[in-house]
Write a protein that holds these residues in place. Structure first.
Motif, mmCIF file in Angstrom:
data_model
loop_
_atom_site.group_PDB
_atom_site.id
_atom_site.type_symbol
_atom_site.label_atom_id
_atom_site.label_comp_id
_atom_site.label_asym_id
_atom_site.label_seq_id
_atom_site.Cartn_x
_atom_site.Cartn_y
_atom_site.Cartn_z
ATOM 1 N N HIS A 95 43.508 67.747 90.619
ATOM 2 C CA HIS A 95 42.289 68.400 91.097
ATOM 3 C C HIS A 95 42.196 68.473 92.612
ATOM 4 N N GLY A 96 43.182 67.941 93.322
ATOM 5 C CA GLY A 96 43.148 68.035 94.786
ATOM 6 C C GLY A 96 42.034 67.210 95.391
ATOM 7 N N CYS A 105 34.698 63.743 90.168
ATOM 8 C CA CYS A 105 35.711 63.232 89.244
ATOM 9 C C CYS A 105 35.036 62.531 88.068
ATOM 10 N N GLU A 106 34.074 61.661 88.353
ATOM 11 C CA GLU A 106 33.387 60.915 87.295
ATOM 12 C C GLU A 106 32.618 61.858 86.369
ATOM 13 N N GLU A 107 32.017 62.908 86.959
ATOM 14 C CA GLU A 107 31.286 63.884 86.137
ATOM 15 C C GLU A 107 32.249 64.608 85.200
ATOM 16 N N LEU A 108 33.397 65.025 85.729
ATOM 17 C CA LEU A 108 34.389 65.730 84.898
ATOM 18 C C LEU A 108 34.881 64.860 83.752
ATOM 19 N N LEU A 109 35.168 63.592 84.064
ATOM 20 C CA LEU A 109 35.713 62.694 83.042
ATOM 21 C C LEU A 109 34.671 62.298 81.997
ATOM 22 N N LYS A 127 41.785 71.222 85.619
ATOM 23 C CA LYS A 127 40.952 71.797 86.648
ATOM 24 C C LYS A 127 40.345 73.083 86.086
ATOM 25 N N PRO A 128 39.085 73.383 86.414
ATOM 26 C CA PRO A 128 38.505 74.645 85.925
ATOM 27 C C PRO A 128 39.381 75.831 86.334
ATOM 28 N N LYS A 129 39.539 76.785 85.428
ATOM 29 C CA LYS A 129 40.452 77.917 85.647
ATOM 30 C C LYS A 129 40.213 78.656 86.954
ATOM 31 N N ALA A 130 38.968 78.903 87.303
ATOM 32 C CA ALA A 130 38.663 79.678 88.506
ATOM 33 C C ALA A 130 39.259 78.992 89.737
ATOM 34 N N GLN A 163 43.529 78.668 94.016
ATOM 35 C CA GLN A 163 44.530 77.847 94.693
ATOM 36 C C GLN A 163 45.922 78.449 94.558
ATOM 37 N N ARG A 164 46.187 79.013 93.386
ATOM 38 C CA ARG A 164 47.495 79.589 93.144
ATOM 39 C C ARG A 164 47.733 80.783 94.071
#
Length: 137
Positions: A9-10, A17-21, A105-108, A113-114
């Motif tokens: 996630h960079g 991070c805690e919210e995502l997990l 990581k969320p697709k958007a 980043q790509r």
């Protein structure tokens, strides 16, 4: 540091991070982020019983990765981050629980980043229905 893993996630904050997990509430959910406090270090963050456990990963001068796990467990070196993840998918390796569910990581964010890194959209053709891309040897 640029890694192309979907679970890298960079530069996200510890709170993000805690919210995502905790969204999935699944023991063994994990992601990797850049450390906020230690320049150049990464954090392997693992969800277990409503808590997020953070393990620091250091890049050694030979390019190897060294992870700090639980007290008393010898530090281990890995040639690649992928090797490190594979090792800790097995139980009883010194983490609070084994790694089971990579949090992508969320697709958007991945897409923007790509584009920045100049990679073309190699994942766009892949069937994303089950979250796995088959890579032939």
């Amino acid at each position: 540091m640029e890694f192309s893993f979907p679970f890298f996630h960079g530069k996200i904050t510890r709170r993000t991070c805690e919210e995502l997990l905790s969204k999935k509430k699944k023991n063994g959910s994990y992601l990797i982020r850049e450390s906020e406090s230690v320049e150049g270090a990464l954090c392997l963050c693992v969800f277990f019983e409503d808590l997020t456990y953070t393990y620091r990963i250091f890049r050694e001068h030979q390019g190897y990765f060294r992870i700090q796990t639980s007290e008393g467990v010898p530090e281990r070196m890995f040639k690649t981050l992928k090797d490190l993840i594979y090792a800790f998918e097995k139980p009883n390796q010194g983490l609070i629980t084994n790694l089971r569910y990579p949090v992508k990581k969320p697709k958007a964010l991945r897409r923007s980043q790509r584009i920045k890194s100049g990679m073309d959209n190699i994942y766009d053709e892949a069937d994303d229905s089950d979250g796995y891309v088959t890579v032939l040897p």
